[in-house]
Design a protein around this motif. Structure first.
Motif, PDB file in Angstrom:
ATOM      1  N   PHE A  25       0.850  -1.185   0.000  1.00 35.41           N
ATOM      2  CA  PHE A  25       0.000   0.000   0.000  1.00 35.41           C
ATOM      3  C   PHE A  25       0.886   1.236   0.000  1.00 35.41           C
ATOM      4  O   PHE A  25       1.636   1.475   0.937  1.00 35.41           O
ATOM      5  N   GLN A  26       0.807   2.027  -1.079  1.00 34.05           N
ATOM      6  CA  GLN A  26       1.669   3.194  -1.238  1.00 34.05           C
ATOM      7  C   GLN A  26       0.885   4.367  -1.817  1.00 34.05           C
ATOM      8  O   GLN A  26      -0.160   4.191  -2.451  1.00 34.05           O
ATOM      9  N   VAL A  27       1.439   5.563  -1.614  1.00 32.04           N
ATOM     10  CA  VAL A  27       0.872   6.793  -2.169  1.00 32.04           C
ATOM     11  C   VAL A  27       1.978   7.515  -2.927  1.00 32.04           C
ATOM     12  O   VAL A  27       3.148   7.475  -2.538  1.00 32.04           O
ATOM     13  N   LEU A  28       1.611   8.174  -4.015  1.00 35.07           N
ATOM     14  CA  LEU A  28       2.593   8.890  -4.827  1.00 35.07           C
ATOM     15  C   LEU A  28       2.848  10.278  -4.240  1.00 35.07           C
ATOM     16  O   LEU A  28       1.909  11.047  -4.006  1.00 35.07           O
ATOM     17  N   MET A  29       4.123  10.582  -4.018  1.00 36.66           N
ATOM     18  CA  MET A  29       4.541  11.910  -3.553  1.00 36.66           C
ATOM     19  C   MET A  29       5.509  12.494  -4.576  1.00 36.66           C
ATOM     20  O   MET A  29       6.357  11.782  -5.113  1.00 36.66           O
ATOM     21  N   VAL A  30       5.378  13.801  -4.838  1.00 39.80           N
ATOM     22  CA  VAL A  30       6.291  14.468  -5.755  1.00 39.80           C
ATOM     23  C   VAL A  30       7.001  15.595  -5.008  1.00 39.80           C
ATOM     24  O   VAL A  30       6.467  16.163  -4.048  1.00 39.80           O
ATOM     25  N   GLU A  31       8.218  15.911  -5.446  1.00 36.72           N
ATOM     26  CA  GLU A  31       8.999  16.978  -4.818  1.00 36.72           C
ATOM     27  C   GLU A  31       8.947  18.226  -5.687  1.00 36.72           C
ATOM     28  O   GLU A  31       9.304  18.193  -6.867  1.00 36.72           O
ATOM     29  N   ARG A  32       8.487  19.327  -5.106  1.00 35.87           N
ATOM     30  CA  ARG A  32       8.451  20.598  -5.810  1.00 35.87           C
ATOM     31  C   ARG A  32       9.875  21.103  -6.043  1.00 35.87           C
ATOM     32  O   ARG A  32      10.773  20.871  -5.222  1.00 35.87           O
ATOM     33  N   HIS A  33      10.066  21.859  -7.145  1.00 32.35           N
ATOM     34  CA  HIS A  33      11.391  22.439  -7.364  1.00 32.35           C
ATOM     35  C   HIS A  33      11.653  23.530  -6.330  1.00 32.35           C
ATOM     36  O   HIS A  33      10.727  24.091  -5.728  1.00 32.35           O
TER      37      HIS A  33
END
Length: 242
Positions: free
Chosen positions: A23-31
């Protein structure tokens, strides 16, 4: 001079894209130069004027019965998820569309429809008075579509990763790879479920509530506080940058 309480509130949408095994969630890193620079966030952004257009109506699955604001927010959520992470929530594959086209044109010529019905409302937050930028943000939870590899755009987002909710909650509230207070609380809420479908089912059962934190000066320094009625396990935390 503009009063802090007159800062315009912009409509926004964000997506907790989830998958199983594990079970995972997608995280993105802002510039680094973005608002909340270097923060780890869910894919999302501001609702644009084009997201409100009624021209979208023939190209939406599950748009019936939604008011204009909810419909525009879901279109924005789909658009931002594609722009930031190359994940297309539609009845056509990301491999069968032309990303060189504008988002509306890309969908309208593809023969597919945006899957608004795949988005389940998860939370709704309004930025507190007293900060330089304010947003009225609708959070959605959604199964990651099969066969779609998430890829950061390298512009708005500089990296991405799939994290278990429990691991994501442990990200710091300041410094590199920080998470903001609303992100942390929604990760904690997500971690209460054992898998993606359980998280979506829980969201469907949860009463709608608009959470608007207030900024406070306490003996421990600046804090943000939310009402207990919001239904989170925590009601107070650090504001961004502290």
């Amino acid at each position: 001079m503009t009063s802090k309480d007159s800062v315009p509130v912009r409509q926004a949408a964000t997506v907790l894209l989830v998958r199983d095994d594990p079970f995972q969630v997608l995280m993105v890193e802002r510039h680094a130069k973005a608002f909340h620079g270097s923060a780890m966030v869910f894919p999302g952004g501001v609702v644009e004027k084009a997201d409100w257009a009624e021209d979208w109506l023939p190209y939406l699955q599950g748009g019936e019965g939604l008011d204009a604001a909810e419909r525009a927010a879901r279109v924005a959520a789909c658009r931002e998820m594609f722009e930031e992470a190359a994940v297309l929530l539609a009845t056509v594959s990301a491999q069968d569309v032309n990303p060189a086209l504008g988002f509306f044109e890309m969908i309208s010529v593809s023969g597919g429809k945006l899957r608004l019905d795949a988005l389940t409302p998860f939370a709704h937050w309004i930025t507190p008075i007293g900060v330089p930028k304010r947003f009225d943000t609708r959070f959605y939870v959604c199964h990651a579509p099969e066969g779609h590899d998430a890829v950061c755009d390298g512009v708005e987002t500089v990296s991405l990763e799939w994290l278990t909710p429990a691991a994501a909650v442990e990200l710091p509230l300041s410094g590199p790879r920080m998470i903001a207070f609303p992100t942390k609380l929604n990760l904690q809420r997500l971690a209460e479920s054992a898998n993606a479908q359980a998280a979506i089912d829980a969201a469907r059962m949860r009463p709608a509530y608009v959470t608007q934190p207030v900024m406070l000066q306490t003996e421990r320094g600046p804090r943000v506080r939310i009402p207990a009625e919001a239904g989170y396990a925590v009601t107070e935390g650090l504001p961004i940058g502290h």
